[in-house]
Scaffold this active site. Structure first.
Site, PDB file in Angstrom:
ATOM      1  N   GLU A 153       3.111  -6.988  29.340  1.00 57.96           N
ATOM      2  CA  GLU A 153       4.572  -6.762  29.372  1.00 57.96           C
ATOM      3  C   GLU A 153       4.789  -5.411  30.042  1.00 57.96           C
ATOM      4  O   GLU A 153       4.716  -4.365  29.397  1.00 57.96           O
ATOM      5  CB  GLU A 153       5.133  -6.807  27.958  1.00 57.96           C
ATOM      6  CG  GLU A 153       6.661  -6.757  27.894  1.00 57.96           C
ATOM      7  CD  GLU A 153       7.203  -5.333  27.827  1.00 57.96           C
ATOM      8  OE1 GLU A 153       7.686  -4.831  28.878  1.00 57.96           O
ATOM      9  OE2 GLU A 153       7.132  -4.738  26.754  1.00 57.96           O
TER      10      GLU A 153
ATOM     11  N   ASP B  11      14.675 -10.169  23.998  1.00 58.47           N
ATOM     12  CA  ASP B  11      15.506  -8.970  24.043  1.00 58.47           C
ATOM     13  C   ASP B  11      16.706  -9.108  24.986  1.00 58.47           C
ATOM     14  O   ASP B  11      17.512  -8.183  25.070  1.00 58.47           O
ATOM     15  CB  ASP B  11      14.672  -7.764  24.496  1.00 58.47           C
ATOM     16  CG  ASP B  11      13.792  -7.211  23.387  1.00 58.47           C
ATOM     17  OD1 ASP B  11      14.150  -7.387  22.205  1.00 58.47           O
ATOM     18  OD2 ASP B  11      12.751  -6.615  23.705  1.00 58.47           O
TER      19      ASP B  11
ATOM     20  N   ASP C 143       2.833  -6.413  24.115  1.00 58.46           N
ATOM     21  CA  ASP C 143       4.138  -5.780  24.215  1.00 58.46           C
ATOM     22  C   ASP C 143       3.981  -4.301  24.562  1.00 58.46           C
ATOM     23  O   ASP C 143       3.100  -3.611  24.033  1.00 58.46           O
ATOM     24  CB  ASP C 143       4.875  -5.936  22.883  1.00 58.46           C
ATOM     25  CG  ASP C 143       6.327  -5.532  22.972  1.00 58.46           C
ATOM     26  OD1 ASP C 143       7.014  -5.998  23.888  1.00 58.46           O
ATOM     27  OD2 ASP C 143       6.771  -4.731  22.122  1.00 58.46           O
TER      28      ASP C 143
END
Length: 501
Positions: free
Chosen positions: A342, A399, A294
């Site tokens: 990501e 998200d 992430d």
């Protein structure tokens, strides 16, 4: 990287009677669904014990497992609970009610711990001892941290008794000696988690399903690692962060996102040979087959926010560790790191150079392709005709709004462009997006479970908000043979049926 596809679903979203999804029978039924649907990937969010807001991105340990994912059914199967112990309250079926679930499950797991401590066989105790030895590099530190946290009413470590917060050796030794049973309980809880997880991973792999984990770049301030290694982070004398992590204003928020995680003191982390990162990635790869990192861009440059700022607006870009970190990882763990970068947000040339220098797949979000129209529709790198093979394409992430929720909020021009591009009448827009992702040249295609089910009001997280997140669950009856067959047919057409493991 084999061409395949899969579903994004955190285990807390699994169905079942215990108020929260877990690693038990419903997890295996989901694996069966993936196998029937021709899906070779199950992607999850971070698996650690949650802290603030029950966010899996604010875990109290980078190594421990979330005790609330422990399956009560499997504790019964193992003999640590009796069936009569499963006197289950009337929990919500489509959301996690953390306020009700947490105390009930804590008490249930405490009974299982007590049963093990009092009645475990010699074989069980030997297996537990082997687990402790295998995880000695983090387990004792975490057990002490969490036992102290419980002792101090779950307050952050900066609010503990001063000598314990400062980790004065004599104080820690005295406390540990007088609370040995509590420390053993914390280690046993992790033993339960990792034993159940190993069984689930073996079950998934035996059915051709690989697991994708998620590793946040930052760790929570109130965590075992920050308490144990204050020198690795930018903290003041009292242990509070002087600067915190986040991102500047973007698509999700006009004031940016102030995550609040402490920032690394990268020169000191480097001087230690990046040992924390080597240990961390090694441990994650013992749990899963691939890892999504992430906020990958933070390794090239990260947004530094003064801790006193209430939003992320007033920050500055600072250089990250870059390739030096990954050189250390590859030197220990091997050249071909099984990572997904990501790389969303403000992506600059240095981020792309780091990603491509490591030969890592990045990410593309199809929803963004129909909103990123600067220079005219069709130019967005998120649209399939601009994809590359070294890529993981998603219809959306945890998200994002669900596809149907997103679709309901689009203007007429965006809808027109999407229907024209997808050759769609809009009546099953979620399946049109899934088909487009499967047809992409991207090696990996993934879809949130909510999109497969065609749900509109089922967000997992709304970035920039602190309430009402991480709650969504599906019901058992939503997993239909029709949905599995439809996914399998499309995956076969586009050459994504999984390879044997």
């Amino acid at each position: 990287m084999h061409r395949t596809s899969g579903i994004l679903l955190h285990p807390t979203s699994l169905p079942g009677p215990f108020g929260i999804g877990d690693l038990g029978h419903s997890a295996r039924r989901f694996v069966d669904f993936l196998e029937a649907a021709g899906q070779g990937l199950w992607q999850m969010l971070p698996l650690g014990p949650t802290g603030y807001g029950e966010s899996p991105y604010q875990c109290t340990s980078a190594f421990a497992g979330n005790p609330f994912l422990i399956s009560p059914e499997l504790l019964v199967d193992a003999g640590w609970l009796d069936p009569d112990d499963l006197d289950v309250p009337d929990f919500w079926s489509d959301q996690v009610d953390f306020h009700a679930v947490i105390p009930w499950k804590r008490a249930l797991i405490a009974r299982a711990v007590h049963a093990f401590q009092e009645h475990a066989s010699e074989t069980d105790r030997e297996d537990y001892l082997l687990f402790r030895r295998a995880h000695a590099d983090w387990l004792d530190d975490f057990a002490l941290y969490h036992a102290l946290k419980v002792h101090h009413g779950h307050r952050p470590w900066t609010e503990w008794r001063a000598d314990l917060a400062r980790r004065e050796p004599e104080a820690l030794a005295r406390w540990s000696k007088s609370h040995a049973r509590e420390l053993d309980a914390q280690r046993l809880i992790q033993y339960f988690f990792f034993t159940q997880w190993s069984g689930l991973r073996a079950y998934a792999n035996s059915r051709g399903v690989r697991l994708i984990g998620d590793m946040p770049i930052f760790v929570a301030h109130d965590s075992s690692e920050v308490w144990t290694h204050r020198e690795w982070f930018q903290l003041d004398e009292a242990g509070h962060p002087t600067v915190v992590a986040g991102v500047p204003p973007d698509y999700f928020s006009a004031t940016g996102q102030r995550w609040g995680n402490p920032l690394y003191d990268w020169p000191k982390v480097a001087a230690d040979g990046y040992s924390f990162w080597v240990q961390r990635l090694r441990r994650v790869l013992e749990l899963v087959d691939l890892v999504r990192i992430d906020h990958f861009r933070g390794f090239a440059g990260y947004w530094e926010i003064p801790a006193a700022e209430e939003t992320a607006v007033n920050g500055r870009w600072m250089p990250g560790p870059g390739m030096a970190l990954f050189d250390a990882l590859r030197a220990t763990l091997g050249e071909g790191l099984p990572l997904i970068a990501e790389d969303l947000g403000v992506i600059t040339e240095d981020v792309e150079a780091l990603r491509d220098g490591l030969d890592l797949p990045g990410m593309a979000i199809l929803q963004f392709g129909f909103e990123d129209t600067e220079g005219g529709f069709g130019r967005s790198s998120f649209l399939p005709h601009n994809h590359r093979s070294s890529l993981a394409v998603y219809t959306g992430t945890h998200d994002n709004n669900t596809l149907l929720g997103w679709w309901a909020l689009r203007d007429s021009e965006t809808r027109h462009n999407a229907m024209l591009y997808l050759n769609s009448d809009g009546s099953e827009i979620h399946w049109d997006f899934i088909r487009s992702a499967l047809g992409s040249v991207a090696a990996l295609a993934l879809f949130p479970m909510q999109d497969v089910l065609g749900l509109a009001e089922a967000c997992m997280n709304r970035p920039g908000t602190s309430e009402g997140n991480w709650l969504w669950r599906y019901r058992d009856d939503m997993l239909t043979d029709d949905a599995a067959e439809r996914l399998r047919v499309l995956s076969r057409i586009y050459g994504r049926l999984p390879y044997p493991i």
